[in-house]
Scaffold this active site. Structure first.
Site, mmCIF file in Angstrom:
data_model
loop_
_atom_site.group_PDB
_atom_site.id
_atom_site.type_symbol
_atom_site.label_atom_id
_atom_site.label_comp_id
_atom_site.label_asym_id
_atom_site.label_seq_id
_atom_site.Cartn_x
_atom_site.Cartn_y
_atom_site.Cartn_z
ATOM 1 N N HIS A 85 0.847 -1.188 0.000
ATOM 2 C CA HIS A 85 0.000 0.000 0.000
ATOM 3 C C HIS A 85 0.877 1.230 0.000
ATOM 4 C CE1 HIS A 85 -3.505 2.509 0.769
ATOM 5 N NE2 HIS A 85 -2.709 3.203 1.561
ATOM 6 N N ASP A 164 -15.424 1.812 7.850
ATOM 7 C CA ASP A 164 -14.391 2.737 7.390
ATOM 8 C C ASP A 164 -14.906 3.622 6.272
ATOM 9 O OD1 ASP A 164 -11.653 3.785 7.071
ATOM 10 O OD2 ASP A 164 -11.880 2.875 5.105
ATOM 11 N N ARG A 171 -15.190 12.019 7.861
ATOM 12 C CA ARG A 171 -13.958 12.760 8.151
ATOM 13 C C ARG A 171 -13.647 13.740 7.035
ATOM 14 N NH1 ARG A 171 -9.959 8.327 8.391
ATOM 15 N NH2 ARG A 171 -8.457 9.986 8.701
ATOM 16 N N SER A 186 -7.883 3.436 9.040
ATOM 17 C CA SER A 186 -8.600 3.409 7.772
ATOM 18 C C SER A 186 -7.856 2.542 6.767
ATOM 19 C CB SER A 186 -8.759 4.841 7.246
ATOM 20 O OG SER A 186 -9.377 4.836 5.982
ATOM 21 N N LYS A 190 -8.813 -2.167 5.978
ATOM 22 C CA LYS A 190 -9.088 -2.841 4.711
ATOM 23 C C LYS A 190 -8.034 -3.894 4.397
ATOM 24 C CE LYS A 190 -9.716 1.255 3.292
ATOM 25 N NZ LYS A 190 -9.910 2.543 2.619
#
Lengths: 426, 426
Positions: A85, A164, A171, A186, A190
């Protein structure tokens, strides 16, 4: 499950008291079910911006978000699974060559990716520039492609951590995005729900990154690595520079083209350096003793890329969309490109149509910015320095404005700036 | 008016930057109009809990709330106008004797009052124990009664600072009540909109008060005095103790009865002391050289009370409601009452039915607590120390529990504790 008074919980966090595990479970479940109102979660999120979440709170918060949805599993695969990620940057198409390189070395890379918002691009937007390619993969196909090809880049299903999605949307409109524990939970909710046993994070810092300050990026990286490890995911983070954009292109089709260049052994050196660094981390976590540089040099990674694109309906040989209009910005003098600001390039590409202001906006596949020299490279007066690409030429002026002041040509090349800043392995 | 991005404003306050006057005007107007969502204002309120509002921001915030509604004016009256506000406490029926005393000295006292919530009582709830009395006064009658009688205690119309009503309801459910600038602007917006040129504040501190810590109460008092003066209202505050309850009764009818005792010259000494101290401040601000003790001793204040109650439909001679059930708690030994906790008494009265948990709940007119000795006074074993009153006797046990540990009988009377702690006059 016990029931709590949400106002008591907000006041507790506001006043710096820890939230207990049962309180967190209740809060996240009740919010997802609509029993805690948006305004109450907004106040809680702002209290967390100021007070934070400690390691135990954060782990429970993340697990509670995961528990609002389904958990995937890759347990039946014949390959070791590892995921990556990036927190997002300008020209950050690293996933495109990285996933096939790592897959070519024997791992399975289930890359659940997102779309771009603001000046940073999204991996799915980029790949959609390829004719026929689709981010939608059925669960059964996902497993089959991971087994056969080793790499899939697709949209996460709506079933992963729905809390989320709801919390992120809140947010976004309440000025509570900038909280390290909320960002960490967050991202990690996932990834953990996805079921990957290993994860490499590319946490970017600099003008083009979400975390402008290096200390913040390091804190986010440490937070995510700790969270991943406490949740059973072997996690390593590289903190990398996004002071200048990666590679030579920012946009969608132009970044796909650059990825193909990398896979053909001709990519920009910074992209190759970062791709191989991340690949080595992923392979180590996957327990594979393979050399990603060899997978690249041998052409096996390119073959995996072609199989991966075909596996999702794309034609790897099809011509990529070309912009209907272009504008060139020339170097004003002889010298060296001494500075190129990632944010300026990212905003220019965004304004040309490569990115979106709202998540429902479309993007232009062919829009973007090319720069024809990297920082420290020699330029000649009158040579093309930037090429702006768009289908809608009324966008050129504001894009050019975004670039103004974002680069400099000087007499000396300047000191090279490091790309890999820190490695955090828990 | 300019338009702003509310997320930018939330982030600015969150990050400690000042909000500009136009930004504040826009925010309050847009929130009141429903253009800024509740969750966005909740996040802003929580950011203000942490970051505060400076004097200029607070003045503009308050004026912006006033500008969402109407402004009253008492310019045509033949008497000087002065108002009083208390932040609320247990047994705090001071407004009831105070308004007629000050009116009897020549001032006009338009006392727009509220209802009780939680363990503190509301002035309107107390007066409604009087048969026939109504808090609803038509604007024309308000001016006539102020001219003729000099004192009116009534509900504010819905037109005063509607932004405050909306914001207060939001703060109540989002854990953002405890912010000194937000408290100050909530109180002062209504007082300034009411058009009073002079205001005396009774800011309470101690266990039974909203501000438990004296430093916080002083800060709130200073904030409100500064805000009032910057908005053209001559404002003085007394910071007074609510460590123990005022007088000898907490409830509705029982506090009215105590007020009548005060007006008959027989009230508890602490109530008389505080009433006269506040009356002197009010008369000074009103420019009246009159002695409130003389108005009390002469019976003129009692006559004004009778006229005030009749002016709003009440019968000052009617018997007050009496509770259908009572339970007595006796002194366990000879000695002195050394401690009586305001919060314990307030919660006991609340649980007996004198107060409400939600604003739509009814209250019992006759419910409450009487205590038959003040702190420092001698008690004899077996004498009644408390009388609990209610129409619903199933409430006795939980009320008695609230009192447990809230009082002590010892061998020595102890040092007297001061009631008037500080005077703040800007």
């Amino acid at each position: 499950m016990s029931s709590y008074d949400v106002v008591d919980l907000i006041r507790a966090k506001r006043d710096g008291r820890r939230l207990g595990p049962d309180e967190i479970d209740w809060l996240i479940a009740a919010y997802t079910a609509g029993e805690v109102a948006e305004e109450q979660m907004a106040a809680m999120a702002m209290a967390i911006v100021f007070r934070g979440l400690d390691a135990a709170e954060l782990t429970r918060w993340t697990e509670a978000m995961i528990d609002t949805g389904e958990r995937m599993s890759f347990a039946g695969l014949n390959r070791p699974v590892v995921d990556k990620h990036s927190t997002g940057g300008v020209g950050d198409m690293i996933t495109l060559p990285l996933a096939p390189i790592v897959a070519a070395c024997g791992a399975a890379v289930p890359q659940l990716s997102g779309r771009g918002l603001g000046h940073t691009g999204g991996t799915l937007d980029k790949l959609e520039a390829i004719p026929g390619w689709s981010p939608d993969v059925e669960p059964g196909d996902l497993i089959r492609l991971l087994d056969e090809v080793g790499a899939v880049i697709c949209a996460p299903g709506p079933g992963l951590a729905p809390a989320d999605r709801k919390l992120y949307a809140l947010r976004d409109v309440t000025g509570t995005v900038e909280s390290i524990p909320l960002i960490a939970s967050s991202i990690m909710s996932k990834k953990i729900a996805e079921g990957t046993p290993a994860l490499v994070l590319d946490v970017k810092t600099g003008s083009g990154a979400f975390m402008r300050q290096r200390e913040q990026a390091v804190e986010l990286a440490r937070t995510m690595v700790g969270l991943g490890r406490r949740s059973g995911v072997a996690t390593v983070a590289l903190v990398t520079s996004m002071a200048m954009p990666l590679g030579r292109a920012a946009g969608n089709a132009v970044e796909v083209a650059q990825a193909v260049e990398v896979l053909n052994g001709r990519g920009p050196s910074d992209v190759v350096e970062l791709t191989l660094a991340l690949a080595r981390e992923m392979l180590t976590l996957a327990g594979l003793d393979a050399d990603p540089a060899e997978a690249l040099a041998s052409g096996r990674a390119l073959q995996t890329w072609r199989a991966m694109i075909r596996g999702q309906g794309g034609d790897p040989d099809a011509a990529l969309p070309r912009a209907r209009h272009q504008r060139v910005i020339e170097a004003p003098r002889d010298g060296f490109l001494t500075r190129l600001d990632a944010l300026a390039v990212g905003v220019a590409a965004w304004r040309l149509g490569a990115g979106r202001a709202r998540k429902e906006d479309p993007v232009q596949a062919a829009a973007g910015v090319l720069w024809h020299a990297g920082v420290g490279e020699r330029v000649r007066a009158g040579q093309p320095l930037f090429t702006l690409l768009t289908d809608t030429p009324e966008r050129f002026d504001r894009a050019a404005q975004a670039l103004e002041g974002g680069w400099s040509v000087g007499d000396e090349p300047g000191e090279p700036q490091p790309l890999l800043l820190e490695r955090i392995a828990g």
